[in-house]
Design an enzyme around this catalytic site. Structure first.
Site, PDB file in Angstrom:
ATOM      1  N   SER A   1      -8.125  -4.802   5.076  1.00  0.00           N
ATOM      2  CA  SER A   1      -8.882  -4.816   3.552  1.00  0.00           C
ATOM      3  C   SER A   1      -9.298  -5.614   2.190  1.00  0.00           C
ATOM      4  O   SER A   1      -8.597  -5.825   1.716  1.00  0.00           O
ATOM      5  CB  SER A   1      -7.454  -3.352   2.856  1.00  0.00           C
ATOM      6  OG  SER A   1      -7.959  -2.506   3.625  1.00  0.00           O
TER       7      SER A   1
ATOM      8  N   HIS B   1       2.867   3.430  -8.526  1.00  0.00           N
ATOM      9  CA  HIS B   1       3.031   1.910  -8.838  1.00  0.00           C
ATOM     10  C   HIS B   1       3.869   1.785  -9.583  1.00  0.00           C
ATOM     11  O   HIS B   1       4.425   0.590  -9.401  1.00  0.00           O
ATOM     12  CB  HIS B   1       1.295   1.579  -9.797  1.00  0.00           C
ATOM     13  CG  HIS B   1       0.183   2.051  -9.183  1.00  0.00           C
ATOM     14  ND1 HIS B   1      -0.103   1.796  -8.219  1.00  0.00           N
ATOM     15  CD2 HIS B   1      -0.846   2.415  -9.472  1.00  0.00           C
ATOM     16  CE1 HIS B   1      -2.032   2.344  -7.848  1.00  0.00           C
ATOM     17  NE2 HIS B   1      -2.051   2.814  -8.582  1.00  0.00           N
TER      18      HIS B   1
ATOM     19  N   GLU C   1       0.612 -13.982  12.016  1.00  0.00           N
ATOM     20  CA  GLU C   1       1.281 -12.004  12.946  1.00  0.00           C
ATOM     21  C   GLU C   1       1.319 -11.314  11.944  1.00  0.00           C
ATOM     22  O   GLU C   1       1.068 -11.511  10.802  1.00  0.00           O
ATOM     23  CB  GLU C   1       2.788 -12.467  12.899  1.00  0.00           C
ATOM     24  CG  GLU C   1       2.917 -13.607  14.084  1.00  0.00           C
ATOM     25  CD  GLU C   1       2.689 -13.418  15.006  1.00  0.00           C
ATOM     26  OE1 GLU C   1       2.915 -12.278  15.945  1.00  0.00           O
ATOM     27  OE2 GLU C   1       2.147 -14.521  16.330  1.00  0.00           O
TER      28      GLU C   1
ATOM     29  N   ARG D   1     -11.770   2.401  -9.292  1.00  0.00           N
ATOM     30  CA  ARG D   1     -11.227   3.433  -9.272  1.00  0.00           C
ATOM     31  C   ARG D   1     -11.084   3.961 -10.774  1.00  0.00           C
ATOM     32  O   ARG D   1     -11.783   3.813 -11.379  1.00  0.00           O
ATOM     33  CB  ARG D   1      -9.655   3.039  -8.430  1.00  0.00           C
ATOM     34  CG  ARG D   1      -9.251   2.604  -7.748  1.00  0.00           C
ATOM     35  CD  ARG D   1      -7.391   2.584  -7.291  1.00  0.00           C
ATOM     36  NE  ARG D   1      -7.349   2.601  -5.978  1.00  0.00           N
ATOM     37  CZ  ARG D   1      -6.259   2.236  -5.694  1.00  0.00           C
ATOM     38  NH1 ARG D   1      -5.509   2.434  -5.903  1.00  0.00           N
ATOM     39  NH2 ARG D   1      -6.415   1.769  -4.233  1.00  0.00           N
TER      40      ARG D   1
ATOM     41  N   GLY E   1      -0.362   5.593  -4.456  1.00  0.00           N
ATOM     42  CA  GLY E   1      -0.287   6.265  -4.309  1.00  0.00           C
ATOM     43  C   GLY E   1      -0.098   8.062  -3.842  1.00  0.00           C
ATOM     44  O   GLY E   1       0.712   8.655  -4.476  1.00  0.00           O
TER      45      GLY E   1
ATOM     46  N   ASN F   1     -10.782  -1.978  -5.718  1.00  0.00           N
ATOM     47  CA  ASN F   1      -9.785  -1.557  -6.744  1.00  0.00           C
ATOM     48  C   ASN F   1     -10.481  -1.488  -8.550  1.00  0.00           C
ATOM     49  O   ASN F   1     -10.191  -0.089  -9.190  1.00  0.00           O
ATOM     50  CB  ASN F   1      -8.515  -2.060  -7.037  1.00  0.00           C
ATOM     51  CG  ASN F   1      -7.988  -2.118  -5.524  1.00  0.00           C
ATOM     52  OD1 ASN F   1      -6.711  -2.374  -5.522  1.00  0.00           O
ATOM     53  ND2 ASN F   1      -7.618  -1.080  -5.309  1.00  0.00           N
ATOM     54  N   TRP F   2     -11.554  -2.470  -9.211  1.00  0.00           N
ATOM     55  CA  TRP F   2     -12.237  -1.988  -9.615  1.00  0.00           C
ATOM     56  C   TRP F   2     -12.484  -0.334  -9.939  1.00  0.00           C
ATOM     57  O   TRP F   2     -13.440   0.292 -11.187  1.00  0.00           O
ATOM     58  CB  TRP F   2     -13.575  -2.805 -10.354  1.00  0.00           C
ATOM     59  CG  TRP F   2     -12.510  -3.737 -10.328  1.00  0.00           C
ATOM     60  CD1 TRP F   2     -13.033  -5.430  -9.481  1.00  0.00           C
ATOM     61  CD2 TRP F   2     -12.161  -4.205 -11.597  1.00  0.00           C
ATOM     62  NE1 TRP F   2     -12.097  -6.616 -10.262  1.00  0.00           N
ATOM     63  CE2 TRP F   2     -11.076  -5.850 -11.860  1.00  0.00           C
ATOM     64  CE3 TRP F   2     -11.419  -3.554 -12.636  1.00  0.00           C
ATOM     65  CZ2 TRP F   2     -10.874  -6.279 -12.415  1.00  0.00           C
ATOM     66  CZ3 TRP F   2     -10.400  -4.361 -13.594  1.00  0.00           C
ATOM     67  CH2 TRP F   2     -10.512  -5.975 -13.706  1.00  0.00           C
TER      68      TRP F   2
ATOM     69  N   ASP G   1       0.815  -1.053  -0.336  1.00  0.00           N
ATOM     70  CA  ASP G   1       0.240  -0.213  -0.196  1.00  0.00           C
ATOM     71  C   ASP G   1       0.937   1.733   0.441  1.00  0.00           C
ATOM     72  O   ASP G   1       1.865   1.293   0.551  1.00  0.00           O
ATOM     73  CB  ASP G   1      -1.001  -0.372   1.387  1.00  0.00           C
ATOM     74  CG  ASP G   1      -2.007   0.817   0.924  1.00  0.00           C
ATOM     75  OD1 ASP G   1      -1.913   1.175   0.192  1.00  0.00           O
ATOM     76  OD2 ASP G   1      -2.545   0.922   2.295  1.00  0.00           O
ATOM     77  N   GLY G   2       0.564   2.764  -0.190  1.00  0.00           N
ATOM     78  CA  GLY G   2       1.096   3.700  -0.740  1.00  0.00           C
ATOM     79  C   GLY G   2       1.674   4.016  -2.132  1.00  0.00           C
ATOM     80  O   GLY G   2       2.263   5.631  -1.503  1.00  0.00           O
TER      81      GLY G   2
HETATM   82  C1  FPP Z   1      -2.139   0.312  -3.250  1.00  0.00           C
HETATM   83  O1  FPP Z   1      -1.349   1.584  -3.242  1.00  0.00           O
HETATM   84  C2  FPP Z   1      -1.988  -0.281  -4.139  1.00  0.00           C
HETATM   85  C3  FPP Z   1      -2.048  -1.328  -5.342  1.00  0.00           C
HETATM   86  C4  FPP Z   1      -3.428  -0.486  -5.605  1.00  0.00           C
HETATM   87  C5  FPP Z   1      -1.943  -1.397  -6.078  1.00  0.00           C
HETATM   88  C6  FPP Z   1      -0.037  -2.554  -6.266  1.00  0.00           C
HETATM   89  C7  FPP Z   1       0.558  -2.415  -7.397  1.00  0.00           C
HETATM   90  C8  FPP Z   1       1.795  -2.829  -7.347  1.00  0.00           C
HETATM   91  C9  FPP Z   1       2.842  -2.907  -6.937  1.00  0.00           C
HETATM   92  C10 FPP Z   1       1.958  -2.730  -8.792  1.00  0.00           C
HETATM   93  C11 FPP Z   1       2.410  -3.239  -9.625  1.00  0.00           C
HETATM   94  C12 FPP Z   1       1.967  -4.844  -8.896  1.00  0.00           C
HETATM   95  C13 FPP Z   1       2.721  -6.580  -9.696  1.00  0.00           C
HETATM   96  C14 FPP Z   1       2.923  -7.175  -8.674  1.00  0.00           C
HETATM   97  C15 FPP Z   1       3.849  -5.910 -11.110  1.00  0.00           C
HETATM   98  P1  FPP Z   1      -2.990   2.651  -3.103  1.00  0.00           P
HETATM   99  O2  FPP Z   1      -2.420   3.153  -4.652  1.00  0.00           O
HETATM  100  O3  FPP Z   1      -4.164   2.313  -2.891  1.00  0.00           O
HETATM  101  O4  FPP Z   1      -1.709   3.710  -3.107  1.00  0.00           O
HETATM  102  P2  FPP Z   1      -2.899   4.864  -1.757  1.00  0.00           P
HETATM  103  O5  FPP Z   1      -3.587   4.435  -0.409  1.00  0.00           O
HETATM  104  O6  FPP Z   1      -1.269   6.052  -1.346  1.00  0.00           O
HETATM  105  O7  FPP Z   1      -3.269   5.518  -2.807  1.00  0.00           O
END
Ligand code: FPP
Length: 251
Positions: A194, A35, A205, A69, A21, A66-67, A18-19
């Site tokens: 989540s 990403h 853990e 978004r 964005g 996430n769909w 996460d994080g």
């Molecule tokens: C959460 O960050 C992350 C995602 C929804 C997507 C995860 C994808 C990747 C790490 C890159 C591609 C994956 C692979 C396996 C190659 P967020 O967008 O929710 O961040 P935020 O909470 O700061 O908005």
């Protein structure tokens, strides 16, 4: 780097990445850049986990939720996933890693599914780490799918209600055949699950770090694993019982 005991590593490590964005927004960059940087961290964690001898690594790459978004971000994430899987398959072969996917694959675009099928097929005989990508995945949705399949088998007379145990139910889940995660890491400071692996995380853990996923480093991974190694897992038993079991298994 924090020294690790190779005999006390999690068999199954799960990660909520996460994080991305926020990492991008803090730098006035587009979210997709976050990403993209996140995908670099994925490479590092996959490589490290495999090097350390972790047998199962499960990454929450795209949730059912996430769909919702913005379309452009969803499209960019799908393109990134496809590119990553395609580009990394050769490395997976070199590292003897097997690809696996959980989630509702029917919802993924055809081209992503084709790339996944290719990668899964190519790596099917690899005997090292199993890398599971959770794609279009939601824990509640997975539980509903499992319950529906179980009900179908009950209606067809293949099982009766007295057969339903936690072990049998487990086999109907997308993760059937995988052990439950021993350790879950979530980045970016959020302290929640989540809708990830709701059934499977019963005795996992949990570890939370404020670091955003693109900034997560090898050092942080080792620090998290060292934290795991310092914990006493009791599975509902007493500390004395666990010590006695340890004494017996060392005898
Ligand atoms: C959460 O960050 C992350 C995602 C929804 C997507 C995860 C994808 C990747 C790490 C890159 C591609 C994956 C692979 C396996 C190659 P967020 O967008 O929710 O961040 P935020 O909470 O700061 O908005």
């Amino acid at each position: 780097m924090t020294p690790l005991d190779p005999l006390k590593l999690p068999v199954h490590l799960a990660v909520i990445m996460d994080g991305n964005g926020r990492w991008a927004q803090q730098r006035m960059l587009k979210r997709i850049i976050g990403h993209q940087r996140g995908a670099e961290t994925v490479k590092m964690v996959v490589e490290q986990a495999s090097l350390l001898g972790i047998k199962y690594l499960t990454l929450f790459a795209f949730s059912t939720e996430n769909w919702s978004r913005p379309t452009l971000e969803v499209r960019a994430l799908m393109t990134l996933l496809k590119k990553y899987i395609h580009q990394e398959t050769a490395r997976m072969m070199r590292k003897n890693i097997r690809y696996n996917v959980i989630g509702n694959r029917c919802e993924l675009p055809d081209d992503v599914n084709e790339t996944l099928d290719e990668a899964i097929c190519k790596t099917a005989n690899n005997t090292g780490m199993v890398l599971t990508l959770a794609l279009s995945y939601g824990g509640r949705q997975e539980l509903c799918r499992a319950a529906a399949r179980l009900a179908q088998d009950a209606v067809a007379g293949k099982i009766s209600t007295s057969d339903i145990t936690t072990g049998l139910f487990d086999s109907y889940l997308d993760t059937g055949g995988l052990p439950d995660p021993d350790f879950l890491i979530r980045t970016s400071g959020e302290m929640r699950i989540s809708n990830f692996l709701l059934w499977q995380l019963a005795y996992t853990e949990l570890y939370f770090t404020d670091t955003n996923w693109p900034d997560f480093t090898i050092n942080e991974l080792h620090k998290a694993l060292a934290d795991f190694q310092s914990r006493e897992r009791r599975f509902g038993m007493t500390g004395d019982q666990i010590t006695q079991r340890g004494d017996l298994s060392n005898a």
